[in-house]
Design an enzyme around this catalytic site. Structure first.
Site, short mmCIF file in Angstrom:
data_model
loop_
_atom_site.label_atom_id
_atom_site.label_comp_id
_atom_site.label_asym_id
_atom_site.label_seq_id
_atom_site.Cartn_x
_atom_site.Cartn_y
_atom_site.Cartn_z
N CYS A 89 0.77 -1.23 -0.02
CA CYS A 89 -0.22 -0.47 0.23
C CYS A 89 1.05 1.20 -0.26
O CYS A 89 2.07 1.40 -0.18
CB CYS A 89 -0.66 0.36 1.26
SG CYS A 89 0.17 0.27 2.75
N ASN A 107 2.17 1.89 4.18
CA ASN A 107 2.54 0.45 4.73
C ASN A 107 2.32 0.33 6.38
O ASN A 107 2.55 0.02 7.36
CB ASN A 107 3.75 0.05 4.84
CG ASN A 107 4.23 -1.81 5.41
OD1 ASN A 107 5.57 -1.62 5.48
ND2 ASN A 107 3.30 -2.62 5.47
N CYS A 153 -1.69 0.58 7.12
CA CYS A 153 -2.86 0.30 7.34
C CYS A 153 -3.65 -0.42 6.89
O CYS A 153 -3.60 -1.98 7.58
CB CYS A 153 -3.79 1.84 6.89
SG CYS A 153 -3.33 3.02 8.03
N ARG A 154 -3.46 -0.48 5.00
CA ARG A 154 -3.95 -1.62 4.29
C ARG A 154 -2.80 -2.80 4.64
O ARG A 154 -3.39 -3.54 4.72
CB ARG A 154 -4.12 -0.48 2.90
CG ARG A 154 -5.31 -0.11 3.16
CD ARG A 154 -5.69 0.63 1.85
NE ARG A 154 -5.12 1.43 1.72
CZ ARG A 154 -4.28 2.39 0.30
NH1 ARG A 154 -4.83 2.17 -0.64
NH2 ARG A 154 -3.07 2.93 0.68
N SER A 155 -1.56 -2.78 4.48
CA SER A 155 -1.22 -3.69 3.91
C SER A 155 -0.60 -4.44 4.93
O SER A 155 -0.72 -5.56 4.88
CB SER A 155 0.26 -3.68 3.17
OG SER A 155 0.91 -2.50 3.08
N ASP A 173 -8.81 3.58 0.96
CA ASP A 173 -7.07 4.31 2.27
C ASP A 173 -7.97 4.96 2.98
O ASP A 173 -8.85 5.69 3.21
CB ASP A 173 -6.76 5.49 0.67
CG ASP A 173 -5.08 5.92 2.00
OD1 ASP A 173 -5.71 5.71 3.35
OD2 ASP A 173 -4.84 6.67 1.94
P1 4NP Z 1 -1.65 2.75 3.78
O1 4NP Z 1 -2.24 3.98 4.66
O2 4NP Z 1 -1.13 2.99 2.69
O3 4NP Z 1 -3.28 2.25 4.41
O4 4NP Z 1 -0.94 2.49 4.69
C1 4NP Z 1 -1.62 5.12 4.73
C2 4NP Z 1 -1.59 5.58 5.22
C3 4NP Z 1 -0.49 7.18 5.32
C4 4NP Z 1 -0.12 7.72 4.52
C5 4NP Z 1 -1.37 7.78 3.73
C6 4NP Z 1 -2.08 6.61 3.37
N1 4NP Z 1 0.07 8.99 5.00
O5 4NP Z 1 -0.19 9.90 4.19
O6 4NP Z 1 0.92 9.27 5.79
#
Ligand code: 4NP
Length: 160
Positions: free
Chosen positions: A8, A11, A13-15, A124
């Site tokens: 993702c 790294n 939240c989703r993955s 997201d």
């Molecule tokens: P992820 O979510 O890609 O599912 O881990 C996010 C985590 C952090 C951010 C964006 C999406 N960020 O902008 O910091």
């Protein structure tokens, strides 16, 4: 060993949630000795950090513990070392495609494992609320169950 990598953006939240959830299915199906699962982010924002507390909490409702995971950034080596590389959305997919042209056959977005897919990607939840994280976990549950079945079938077909 079958090697699966979820990717993702951050790294956190989703993955990492997808990793914890598919590991739970792998264990339940008695396949733990056949799989290596990992996750990574396309961005370097959160390297070394544990998953977002909201992701840890949403997963813990299923008794899936992701709190020991630490964020890392995806590398070129990942593209050659993993057999199944699973981006969470189109942006992550584009990023992986731009990293190298040799391994694109290994890359398949998670939503493409869903049988009746109408989603462009796993939304997201980072700027959302707790409910968005619960929704993410429900979606990951269905998608990871299908992904594991398809990966198992893939290897059965390859072996025959
Ligand atoms: P992820 O979510 O890609 O599912 O881990 C996010 C985590 C952090 C951010 C964006 C999406 N960020 O902008 O910091």
């Amino acid at each position: 060993m079958k090697k699966v990598l979820f990717v993702c953006l951050g790294n956190i939240c989703r993955s990492p949630s997808a990793q914890g959830i598919i590991e739970w299915f792998i264990e339940r199906r008695g396949l733990s000795n056949q799989y290596i699962v990992d996750s990574a982010g396309t961005a370097d924002y959160h390297i070394g950090k544990p998953p977002d507390t909201r992701a840890i909490n949403a997963c813990s409702k299923l008794e899936v513990d992701i709190s020991d995971q630490r964020a890392r950034q995806v590398t070129i080596l990942d593209l050659s070392q993993f057999d199944h590389i699973i981006p969470m959305d189109g942006r992550n997919h584009d990023f992986l495609n731009q990293m190298g042209t040799n391994n694109q056959h290994k890359i398949k977005p998670l939503v493409n494992y869903l049988p009746y897919n109408q989603l462009l990607g796993i939304p997201d939840p980072f700027h959302g609320n707790e409910d968005d994280f619960d929704t993410m976990v429900q979606l990951l549950l269905v998608a990871c169950r299908h992904a594991l079945s398809e990966i198992e079938n893939h290897h059965v077909l390859q072996a025959s």
